[in-house]
Scaffold this active site. Structure first.
Site, short mmCIF file in Angstrom:
data_model
loop_
_atom_site.label_atom_id
_atom_site.label_comp_id
_atom_site.label_asym_id
_atom_site.label_seq_id
_atom_site.Cartn_x
_atom_site.Cartn_y
_atom_site.Cartn_z
N LYS A 108 0.82 -1.22 0.00
CA LYS A 108 0.00 0.00 0.00
C LYS A 108 0.85 1.26 0.00
O LYS A 108 0.80 2.08 0.92
CB LYS A 108 -0.97 0.01 1.18
CG LYS A 108 -1.99 -1.14 1.13
CD LYS A 108 -3.11 -0.97 2.15
CE LYS A 108 -4.12 -2.08 2.11
NZ LYS A 108 -3.62 -3.38 2.61
N ASP A 160 3.13 7.53 -1.22
CA ASP A 160 3.93 8.74 -1.05
C ASP A 160 4.30 9.33 -2.41
O ASP A 160 3.84 8.83 -3.45
CB ASP A 160 5.18 8.40 -0.22
CG ASP A 160 5.59 9.56 0.68
OD1 ASP A 160 5.53 10.72 0.22
OD2 ASP A 160 5.97 9.31 1.85
O1 S5P Z 1 -9.62 -2.74 1.93
C1 S5P Z 1 -8.84 -3.63 2.21
C2 S5P Z 1 -7.69 -3.83 1.47
C3 S5P Z 1 -6.86 -4.88 1.80
S1 S5P Z 1 -5.54 -5.21 0.78
N1 S5P Z 1 -9.12 -4.48 3.22
C4 S5P Z 1 -8.28 -5.50 3.56
O2 S5P Z 1 -8.61 -6.24 4.48
N2 S5P Z 1 -7.11 -5.69 2.88
C5 S5P Z 1 -6.15 -6.73 3.27
O3 S5P Z 1 -6.76 -8.01 3.12
C6 S5P Z 1 -5.72 -6.66 4.72
O4 S5P Z 1 -4.53 -5.90 4.85
C7 S5P Z 1 -5.48 -8.11 5.09
O5 S5P Z 1 -4.15 -8.48 4.80
C8 S5P Z 1 -6.42 -8.87 4.19
C9 S5P Z 1 -7.70 -9.32 4.87
O6 S5P Z 1 -7.44 -10.26 5.86
P1 S5P Z 1 -8.61 -10.97 6.71
O7 S5P Z 1 -7.85 -11.75 7.75
O8 S5P Z 1 -9.45 -9.89 7.31
O9 S5P Z 1 -9.34 -11.86 5.76
#
Ligand code: S5P
Length: 452
Positions: free
Chosen positions: A284, A287
């Site tokens: 993510k 910058d």
């Molecule tokens: O909006 C987002 C974007 C991302 S990349 N919401 C998210 O949850 N993520 C990522 O997806 C978050 O950083 C994590 O690594 C993953 C979701 O993980 P979970 O354990 O909640 O399924």
């Protein structure tokens, strides 16, 4: 017999079946059409020929051809009814004798009407048409009993054919619902499936990395991205080893590991190669170009050396993409278009601007991270995604809900029905008693509406 009676009768004789059918591809379809057994019902065979005759009454042609085996009996009846001669292409290539694959007498330069039982992608009927053309015949019209694609007519017309179908799945589901043979939910499932089927047709994908990802999806029959957010290498590789056969991409947060060293990257690359998955560091970046350039290439992680994809926030403007990717080859990003976390500031206007930004850089933007609470919400987002780019959805779980820190989960069925090209799943797999089994479940859910 009118068309409504005909459709109902097809259901009554078991030619249209509803339920859960695993297709050759492994995908699960909510309906199945098999018209082969129609030959056991003379009144249905006759009705098919009568209805087709009505449908093609204004088309000029010289010969009728049925595609073996299913359409051949119908075409024979139709040929008799219209007093036209029949030709057909044998299904098996003949390896001896005259090698002539068209059966029946014909003159070059004449027009042939093609009859088939149904079209799905239109590809097989176009292949048949091609064979007739190679033999010197003209094929412009194709008549089928069922057009089970959502946009079959359009597809064939793009290739210069006119499609004449007795009915399509919209009429089919309407009639069957009205007569109480299926309920509203089943009708919606069928229409959604057909829609998926069309959306997932090969397109021109934005770059070579996207194409590779799509190839893996097809080969592994999975749209699952595992988010492996654990803090030590032992757990990491233990879970990876169990789940790797089911995933198409591994998403990392390399800075979560407390025992990171260069051996981690070597091992990770080894697994990616051995189990054929791509690597996606969810860094993510957010910058100015000059800073992200250093963050991406340098530091202790040297992400650009091992990760195929990274996530990028568009908030600094498109300089961030230039800073990240200038001078690098075979690297691409996913832009964050709509986050899953509660209270995030990405409103519709922001999402739109991100999609506009990504559309301009197909070489380095393979798709978008997006989220929605219902299949309809996801569908609306998906429809705005530029051609050739993908929608990846995090915040997906078998059971919808929330975690204690604002993460919101949508049910996996909604995500897939909404058209997410990839689902990102983390803790529900990594914390499961049996991660292998859990990953397998997500894998099969992820391709539920596929027809590959
Ligand atoms: O909006 C987002 C974007 C991302 S990349 N919401 C998210 O949850 N993520 C990522 O997806 C978050 O950083 C994590 O690594 C993953 C979701 O993980 P979970 O354990 O909640 O399924």
């Amino acid at each position: 017999m009118n068309i409504e009676q005909y459709i109902s009768k097809l259901h009554d004789i078991g030619a249209l079946k509803f339920g859960s059918f695993t297709l050759k591809s492994g995908a699960v379809s909510p309906f199945y059409i098999d018209l082969r057994e129609m030959i056991s019902y003379p009144e249905m065979l006759k009705a098919t020929a009568d209805l087709l005759a009505g449908k093609i009454s204004n088309i000029p042609f010289d010969y009728i051809s049925g595609v073996p085996y299913t359409a051949l009996p119908v075409a024979t009846l139709l040929a008799d009814k219209l007093n036209k001669s029949l030709i057909y292409i044998r299904k098996e290539e003949k390896s001896y004798g005259t090698k002539q694959s068209i059966i029946g007498k014909y003159e070059k330069g004449k027009k042939c009407l093609l009859i088939d039982d149904l079209i799905t992608s239109g590809e097989s009927i176009m292949e048949t048409a091609e064979k007739f053309k190679n033999a010197g015949l003209h094929v412009e019209d194709v008549a089928v009993i069922i057009d089970r694609s959502a946009h079959g007519t359009k597809l064939l017309s793009q290739h210069g054919f006119r499609l004449h179908a007795l009915f399509d799945i919209h009429l089919m589901t309407d009639v069957l619902e009205r007569s109480g043979r299926i309920d509203e939910k089943r009708k919606q499932d069928i229409l959604d499936f057909a829609e998926r089927l069309d959306n997932r047709r090969p397109k021109v994908y934005s770059n070579a990395l996207t194409r590779r990802l799509l190839k893996i999806i097809e080969q592994k029959q999975s749209r699952l991205v595992l988010s492996l957010d654990v803090d030590n290498q032992r757990d990491f590789f233990n879970i990876l080893e169990q789940t790797a056969p089911h995933i198409v991409m591994l998403k990392t947060h390399v800075d979560i590991l407390s025992d990171f060293d260069s051996s981690f990257i070597e091992k990770l690359k080894y697994y990616a190669h051995a189990f054929d998955f791509m690597i996606f560091e969810d860094r993510k970046f957010a910058d100015i170009g000059n800073t992200v350039k250093k963050q991406y290439r340098g530091g202790i992680y040297k992400i650009s050396q091992w990760s195929d994809f990274v996530t990028v926030h568009g908030i600094p403007g498109d300089g961030i993409l230039k800073g990240l990717f200038d001078g690098l080859e075979q690297k691409a990003s996913f832009l964050l278009a709509k986050m899953s976390s509660e209270g995030n500031l990405m409103n519709d206007n922001y999402t739109r601007k991100i999609l506009e930004m990504g559309r301009k850089y197909p070489e380095v933007v393979s798709g978008y991270i997006g989220h929605g609470h219902t299949a309809d919400e996801i569908k609306r987002l998906k429809n705005k995604i530029p051609e050739g780019q993908l929608l990846l959805m995090p915040g997906v779980r078998i059971n919808p809900g929330k975690d204690a820190l604002g993460q919101q989960y949508t049910g996996v069925g909604e995500a897939v029905r909404g058209g997410a090209d990839l689902i990102i799943v983390g803790r529900d797999i990594t914390r499961a008693k049996n991660p292998e089994e859990k990953a397998r479940v997500y894998k099969s859910e992820s391709v539920r509406y596929d027809y590959l």
